[in-house]
Design a protein around this motif. Structure first.
Motif, PDB file in Angstrom:
ATOM      1  N   GLY A 145       0.778  -1.240   0.000  1.00 39.68           N
ATOM      2  CA  GLY A 145       0.000   0.000   0.000  1.00 39.68           C
ATOM      3  C   GLY A 145       0.807   1.285   0.000  1.00 39.68           C
ATOM      4  O   GLY A 145       0.326   2.328  -0.421  1.00 39.68           O
ATOM      5  N   LEU A 146       2.051   1.251   0.500  1.00 32.26           N
ATOM      6  CA  LEU A 146       2.845   2.482   0.530  1.00 32.26           C
ATOM      7  C   LEU A 146       3.483   2.775  -0.824  1.00 32.26           C
ATOM      8  O   LEU A 146       3.580   3.917  -1.243  1.00 32.26           O
ATOM      9  N   SER A 147       3.936   1.723  -1.515  1.00 34.19           N
ATOM     10  CA  SER A 147       4.662   1.965  -2.763  1.00 34.19           C
ATOM     11  C   SER A 147       3.901   1.486  -3.996  1.00 34.19           C
ATOM     12  O   SER A 147       4.205   1.888  -5.110  1.00 34.19           O
ATOM     13  N   GLY A 148       2.887   0.618  -3.798  1.00 35.18           N
ATOM     14  CA  GLY A 148       2.134   0.084  -4.932  1.00 35.18           C
ATOM     15  C   GLY A 148       0.648   0.317  -4.771  1.00 35.18           C
ATOM     16  O   GLY A 148       0.215   1.355  -4.294  1.00 35.18           O
ATOM     17  N   ARG A 149      -0.145  -0.672  -5.157  1.00 30.12           N
ATOM     18  CA  ARG A 149      -1.605  -0.544  -5.067  1.00 30.12           C
ATOM     19  C   ARG A 149      -2.072  -0.737  -3.619  1.00 30.12           C
ATOM     20  O   ARG A 149      -1.513  -1.541  -2.886  1.00 30.12           O
ATOM     21  N   THR A 150      -3.093  -0.005  -3.240  1.00 28.91           N
ATOM     22  CA  THR A 150      -3.692  -0.168  -1.908  1.00 28.91           C
ATOM     23  C   THR A 150      -4.970  -0.985  -2.066  1.00 28.91           C
ATOM     24  O   THR A 150      -5.772  -0.686  -2.949  1.00 28.91           O
ATOM     25  N   PRO A 151      -5.190  -2.017  -1.227  1.00 33.01           N
ATOM     26  CA  PRO A 151      -6.393  -2.842  -1.387  1.00 33.01           C
ATOM     27  C   PRO A 151      -7.659  -2.125  -0.911  1.00 33.01           C
ATOM     28  O   PRO A 151      -7.585  -1.119  -0.200  1.00 33.01           O
ATOM     29  N   TRP A 152      -8.827  -2.656  -1.277  1.00 35.50           N
ATOM     30  CA  TRP A 152     -10.104  -2.112  -0.795  1.00 35.50           C
ATOM     31  C   TRP A 152     -10.150  -2.198   0.739  1.00 35.50           C
ATOM     32  O   TRP A 152      -9.952  -3.267   1.307  1.00 35.50           O
ATOM     33  N   HIS A 153     -10.430  -1.079   1.380  1.00 32.80           N
ATOM     34  CA  HIS A 153     -10.499  -1.083   2.848  1.00 32.80           C
ATOM     35  C   HIS A 153     -11.284   0.134   3.335  1.00 32.80           C
ATOM     36  O   HIS A 153     -11.638   1.018   2.549  1.00 32.80           O
ATOM     37  N   GLN A 154     -11.556   0.165   4.642  1.00 30.62           N
ATOM     38  CA  GLN A 154     -12.142   1.341   5.305  1.00 30.62           C
ATOM     39  C   GLN A 154     -11.127   1.844   6.316  1.00 30.62           C
ATOM     40  O   GLN A 154     -10.475   1.042   7.004  1.00 30.62           O
ATOM     41  N   ASP A 155     -10.997   3.163   6.442  1.00 31.94           N
ATOM     42  CA  ASP A 155      -9.976   3.704   7.348  1.00 31.94           C
ATOM     43  C   ASP A 155     -10.270   3.397   8.818  1.00 31.94           C
ATOM     44  O   ASP A 155      -9.350   3.256   9.620  1.00 31.94           O
ATOM     45  N   ALA A 156     -11.540   3.286   9.169  1.00 29.04           N
ATOM     46  CA  ALA A 156     -11.879   2.979  10.569  1.00 29.04           C
ATOM     47  C   ALA A 156     -11.365   1.595  10.970  1.00 29.04           C
ATOM     48  O   ALA A 156     -11.160   1.318  12.151  1.00 29.04           O
ATOM     49  N   ALA A 157     -11.134   0.716   9.989  1.00 29.89           N
ATOM     50  CA  ALA A 157     -10.720  -0.660  10.296  1.00 29.89           C
ATOM     51  C   ALA A 157      -9.295  -0.740  10.821  1.00 29.89           C
ATOM     52  O   ALA A 157      -8.905  -1.761  11.386  1.00 29.89           O
ATOM     53  N   VAL A 158      -8.499   0.325  10.634  1.00 31.82           N
ATOM     54  CA  VAL A 158      -7.110   0.260  11.115  1.00 31.82           C
ATOM     55  C   VAL A 158      -6.961   0.867  12.513  1.00 31.82           C
ATOM     56  O   VAL A 158      -5.860   1.118  12.972  1.00 31.82           O
ATOM     57  N   LEU A 159      -8.091   1.075  13.185  1.00 37.33           N
ATOM     58  CA  LEU A 159      -8.062   1.534  14.579  1.00 37.33           C
ATOM     59  C   LEU A 159      -8.253   0.332  15.498  1.00 37.33           C
ATOM     60  O   LEU A 159      -8.721  -0.715  15.068  1.00 37.33           O
ATOM     61  N   ASN A 160      -7.897   0.513  16.787  1.00 36.42           N
ATOM     62  CA  ASN A 160      -8.171  -0.568  17.727  1.00 36.42           C
ATOM     63  C   ASN A 160      -9.673  -0.626  18.017  1.00 36.42           C
ATOM     64  O   ASN A 160     -10.444   0.201  17.529  1.00 36.42           O
ATOM     65  N   THR A 161     -10.101  -1.608  18.810  1.00 36.50           N
ATOM     66  CA  THR A 161     -11.540  -1.837  19.015  1.00 36.50           C
ATOM     67  C   THR A 161     -12.256  -0.593  19.520  1.00 36.50           C
ATOM     68  O   THR A 161     -13.333  -0.241  19.038  1.00 36.50           O
TER      69      THR A 161
END
Length: 327
Positions: A145-161
């Protein structure tokens, strides 16, 4: 006006705001700092007899040259946060005066205030990305994701619970180079944020990725093209990814995030601090050195546990939040 932009972001899942930043004043200094970091890496890793020659190349050729040198975790030298794993005393990250100026930029905060209100914190979920033409990337980096393609995702998913449940966060995506379909702009699906937070899986190299994300490939996409000076705002539940860079040029960007004050950052103990408040006493971090000290303090806390952040996957234990069940 406040509710207007807020509603629009919720309705669409994204907003394109034009002419927020000035290239010479706000963005070029960051590119200059990236080049400085690059020159340091050249002096450290290039064979002595070639150093002078490589230092005389332009920005893109320098980066292409050093990216072939198998420097361990090269992208981390240009990324504005601690590495996710293996945090050590000498772990490097890209924290400069120019970047501090961007995070606290008045024009950006004016836009964010219309979404989050007057009490705003800088959220530590942030990245700077240098994406070369895909044909020049080593095979292992095409889906990074930093240097190539970024996959389908939601930004809230990279937070803790806690963050996933409680944090009102907005993403401000900033292009340093004109961003088009050809050089790998982001794509999203209109209104899909209204589904809320979905189940994710650990994709390539542990990156978060929507479960059953192939279903999104067939949907109608909005291409988030942008000119230099524009910013793109994303709702925390907006599902998005980036296209491959099929141009001959670089695509450079930063994604900054902000959250409503008083809510968890979703990434303790990384820096989460007021950047705007009606109460001046809240604005304790007021300059670059104080900001850098926050990151160094966070690093000290991360060294013994070896990682900077983790987030729980899947987002929910049952399959009711699978994309396939909700479409």
């Amino acid at each position: 006006m406040a509710n207007n932009l807020q509603n629009k972001l919720y309705e669409q899942g994204y907003l394109r705001v034009k002419n927020v930043l000035n290239y010479q004043r706000d963005l070029k200094p960051i590119l200059n700092d990236m080049e400085f970091v690059m020159d340091c890496l050249i002096q450290k890793f290039v064979k002595k007899k070639y150093v002078k020659k490589v230092l005389n190349l332009d920005f893109k050729k320098k980066y292409s040259y050093i990216s072939k040198l198998k420097i361990d975790d090269l992208d981390q030298y240009f990324n504005t946060r601690l590495p996710r794993d293996h945090v050590k005393k000498d772990s490097d990250y890209f924290a400069t005066q120019s970047l501090w100026n961007l995070i606290t930029n008045k024009n950006i905060l004016d836009v964010v205030e219309k979404i989050l209100g007057k009490e705003i914190m800088s959220n530590p979920v942030q990245n700077t990305r240098i994406k070369q033409p895909e044909k020049k990337l080593p095979k292992g980096s095409v889906f990074d994701g930093l240097s190539g393609r970024t996959p389908w995702h939601q930004d809230a998913a990279v937070l803790n619970t806690k963050g996933q449940k409680l944090t009102d966060m907005v993403t401000v995506w900033i292009p340093f180079t004109k961003t088009t379909k050809k050089n790998g702009c982001m794509i999203t699906v209109k209104k899909i944020n209204k589904m809320g937070l979905l189940n994710h899986i650990a994709g390539y190299r542990g990156q978060v990725e929507i479960k059953d994300s192939k279903l999104l490939d067939k949907m109608e996409h909005i291409h988030l093209e942008a000119n230099v000076g524009d910013v793109i705002l994303l709702h925390k539940h907006s599902i998005h990814c980036s296209l491959p860079n099929r141009s001959n040029d670089f695509r450079i960007s930063a994604d900054l995030r902000y959250n409503v004050a008083g809510q968890p950052s979703g990434r303790d103990p990384l820096p989460n601090f007021y950047v705007r408040s009606k109460n001046k006493k809240n604005l304790k971090i007021q300059n670059f050195k104080q900001w850098l000290a926050l990151w160094e303090k966070a690093k000290e806390k991360c060294i013994p546990r070896k990682y900077a952040f983790k987030y729980p996957l899947p987002t929910f234990k049952n399959s009711k939040r699978d994309l396939s069940k909700l479409l």
